[in-house]
Design a protein around this motif. Structure first.
Motif, PDB file in Angstrom:
ATOM      1  N   ASP A 114       0.858  -1.187   0.000  1.00  0.00           N
ATOM      2  CA  ASP A 114       0.000   0.000   0.000  1.00  0.00           C
ATOM      3  C   ASP A 114       0.898   1.243   0.000  1.00  0.00           C
ATOM      4  OD1 ASP A 114      -1.514   2.261   1.013  1.00  0.00           O
ATOM      5  OD2 ASP A 114      -2.988   0.830   1.770  1.00  0.00           O
ATOM      6  N   PRO A 115       0.609   2.227  -0.853  1.00  0.00           N
ATOM      7  CA  PRO A 115       1.430   3.442  -0.875  1.00  0.00           C
ATOM      8  C   PRO A 115       1.581   4.094   0.498  1.00  0.00           C
ATOM      9  CG  PRO A 115      -0.084   3.428  -2.730  1.00  0.00           C
ATOM     10  CD  PRO A 115      -0.452   2.253  -1.864  1.00  0.00           C
ATOM     11  N   ALA A 116       0.576   3.996   1.350  1.00  0.00           N
ATOM     12  CA  ALA A 116       0.653   4.605   2.680  1.00  0.00           C
ATOM     13  C   ALA A 116       1.654   3.897   3.590  1.00  0.00           C
ATOM     14  CB  ALA A 116      -0.730   4.598   3.340  1.00  0.00           C
ATOM     15  N   ALA A 117       2.073   2.677   3.226  1.00  0.00           N
ATOM     16  CA  ALA A 117       3.001   1.903   4.058  1.00  0.00           C
ATOM     17  C   ALA A 117       4.401   1.823   3.457  1.00  0.00           C
ATOM     18  CB  ALA A 117       2.448   0.497   4.271  1.00  0.00           C
ATOM     19  N   ARG A 118       4.617   2.503   2.350  1.00  0.00           N
ATOM     20  CA  ARG A 118       5.932   2.430   1.701  1.00  0.00           C
ATOM     21  C   ARG A 118       6.982   3.200   2.501  1.00  0.00           C
ATOM     22  NH1 ARG A 118       3.428   2.959  -4.345  1.00  0.00           N
ATOM     23  NH2 ARG A 118       2.457   0.910  -4.306  1.00  0.00           N
ATOM     24  N   GLY A 119       8.248   2.878   2.249  1.00  0.00           N
ATOM     25  CA  GLY A 119       9.347   3.527   2.955  1.00  0.00           C
ATOM     26  C   GLY A 119       9.751   2.791   4.225  1.00  0.00           C
ATOM     27  N   ARG A 120       9.193   1.617   4.448  1.00  0.00           N
ATOM     28  CA  ARG A 120       9.509   0.820   5.638  1.00  0.00           C
ATOM     29  C   ARG A 120      10.206  -0.482   5.259  1.00  0.00           C
ATOM     30  NH1 ARG A 120       4.699   3.483   6.998  1.00  0.00           N
ATOM     31  NH2 ARG A 120       4.576   4.148   9.165  1.00  0.00           N
ATOM     32  N   ARG A 121      10.624  -0.614   4.001  1.00  0.00           N
ATOM     33  CA  ARG A 121      11.264  -1.825   3.481  1.00  0.00           C
ATOM     34  C   ARG A 121      10.326  -3.030   3.539  1.00  0.00           C
ATOM     35  NH1 ARG A 121      16.165  -1.951   2.027  1.00  0.00           N
ATOM     36  NH2 ARG A 121      16.586  -4.036   2.772  1.00  0.00           N
ATOM     37  N   LEU A 150       6.997  -1.057 -13.203  1.00  0.00           N
ATOM     38  CA  LEU A 150       7.004  -1.273 -11.757  1.00  0.00           C
ATOM     39  C   LEU A 150       8.448  -1.186 -11.249  1.00  0.00           C
ATOM     40  CD1 LEU A 150       4.378  -4.146 -11.690  1.00  0.00           C
ATOM     41  CD2 LEU A 150       4.007  -1.693 -11.449  1.00  0.00           C
ATOM     42  N   VAL A 151       8.994   0.002 -11.332  1.00  0.00           N
ATOM     43  CA  VAL A 151      10.411   0.246 -11.069  1.00  0.00           C
ATOM     44  C   VAL A 151      10.799  -0.102  -9.633  1.00  0.00           C
ATOM     45  CG1 VAL A 151      12.202   2.040 -11.028  1.00  0.00           C
ATOM     46  CG2 VAL A 151      10.491   2.015 -12.864  1.00  0.00           C
ATOM     47  N   ALA A 152      10.022   0.311  -8.652  1.00  0.00           N
ATOM     48  CA  ALA A 152      10.382   0.041  -7.250  1.00  0.00           C
ATOM     49  C   ALA A 152      10.397  -1.460  -6.980  1.00  0.00           C
ATOM     50  CB  ALA A 152       9.412   0.750  -6.308  1.00  0.00           C
ATOM     51  N   ALA A 153       9.444  -2.184  -7.513  1.00  0.00           N
ATOM     52  CA  ALA A 153       9.402  -3.638  -7.320  1.00  0.00           C
ATOM     53  C   ALA A 153      10.615  -4.291  -7.977  1.00  0.00           C
ATOM     54  CB  ALA A 153       8.115  -4.222  -7.882  1.00  0.00           C
ATOM     55  N   ARG A 154      10.980  -3.832  -9.160  1.00  0.00           N
ATOM     56  CA  ARG A 154      12.147  -4.405  -9.841  1.00  0.00           C
ATOM     57  C   ARG A 154      13.404  -4.209  -9.016  1.00  0.00           C
ATOM     58  NH1 ARG A 154      11.214  -1.469 -14.532  1.00  0.00           N
ATOM     59  NH2 ARG A 154      13.410  -0.934 -14.489  1.00  0.00           N
ATOM     60  N   ALA A 159      17.702  -6.632  -5.838  1.00  0.00           N
ATOM     61  CA  ALA A 159      18.432  -6.694  -4.568  1.00  0.00           C
ATOM     62  C   ALA A 159      18.360  -8.088  -3.950  1.00  0.00           C
ATOM     63  CB  ALA A 159      17.882  -5.655  -3.585  1.00  0.00           C
ATOM     64  N   ALA A 160      17.280  -8.823  -4.213  1.00  0.00           N
ATOM     65  CA  ALA A 160      17.131 -10.191  -3.693  1.00  0.00           C
ATOM     66  C   ALA A 160      17.898 -11.205  -4.539  1.00  0.00           C
ATOM     67  CB  ALA A 160      15.655 -10.573  -3.639  1.00  0.00           C
ATOM     68  N   GLY A 161      18.463 -10.764  -5.668  1.00  0.00           N
ATOM     69  CA  GLY A 161      19.261 -11.655  -6.507  1.00  0.00           C
ATOM     70  C   GLY A 161      18.572 -12.165  -7.759  1.00  0.00           C
ATOM     71  N   PHE A 162      17.348 -11.723  -8.028  1.00  0.00           N
ATOM     72  CA  PHE A 162      16.661 -12.143  -9.252  1.00  0.00           C
ATOM     73  C   PHE A 162      17.394 -11.575 -10.466  1.00  0.00           C
ATOM     74  CE2 PHE A 162      13.256 -12.831  -6.248  1.00  0.00           C
ATOM     75  CZ  PHE A 162      12.515 -13.864  -6.784  1.00  0.00           C
TER      76      PHE A 162
END
Length: 191
Positions: A114-121, A150-154, A159-162
């Motif tokens: 949810d956009p309201a919960a972003r910025g918390r990793r 979906l740039v942020a998801a990518r 970062a997870a190694g995909f």
């Protein structure tokens, strides 16, 4: 197979907060309303952020319905993220079945924060929960399909190694998009 989940205080500029509204936790998606929320949230957020039409919500509804009808609780799982007791995110791990599916391959599906919960990793935590489950369950590979917008998801996936293994242009959800398939080779969990 159960991946333990514990409430974790959400990050704040001043350190962990004791305020219940800031309590972040990731739990299994096993409560009434969880699956309906996943469908609704995807429909609303993607329409608002990317202008995607109802066909995207229909796709998510099919994924969720398939999971609800026939998932293997040993090899497949879904998680809900909560902030202050409210649903704010989700991710699914399902077996890669069907024609051409590789043995011991899982799919990471329908990640959402949810956009309201972003910025918390939170997206990173959800992806890591999915990866840890897939590894502990014995999958050798984890795949996901996304779109280049979906740039942020990518960034989280990278970062997870995909690794990006395929991309193609398509017209879906009322938009011209570039679909991407990403893969993560999994190593067995360390004792």
């Amino acid at each position: 197979m159960s991946v333990p989940v514990q409430p974790v205080p959400a990050a704040s500029p001043d350190g962990p907060s004791g305020d219940a509204r800031d309590q972040l936790r990731i739990r299994r998606a096993d409560q009434p309303g969880d699956l309906g929320w996943v469908v609704m949230a995807h429909g609303e957020f993607y329409a608002r952020e990317f202008g995607w039409d109802v066909s995207f919500e229909a796709l998510v509804a099919r994924i969720v319905a398939d999971y609800a009808d026939s998932h293997d609780p040993v090899r497949e799982a879904a998680w809900i993220a909560e902030l202050g007791g409210e649903r704010v995110g989700c991710v699914f791990c399902v077996a890669a079945d069907g024609p051409g599916a590789l043995e011991n391959t899982a799919k990471l599906r329908i990640l959402l924060v949810d956009p309201a919960a972003r910025g918390r990793r939170l997206g990173t935590r959800l992806v890591n929960t999915c990866v840890e489950f897939a590894r502990a369950t014995g999958y050798r590979q984890l795949l996901l399909w996304t779109n280049d917008v979906l740039v942020a998801a990518r960034r989280i996936y990278q970062a997870a190694g995909f690794q990006l293994v395929d991309e193609h242009r398509h017209h879906s959800f009322g938009r011209d998009l570039i679909g991407q398939t990403w893969a993560l080779e999994l190593r067995p969990a360390q004792p």
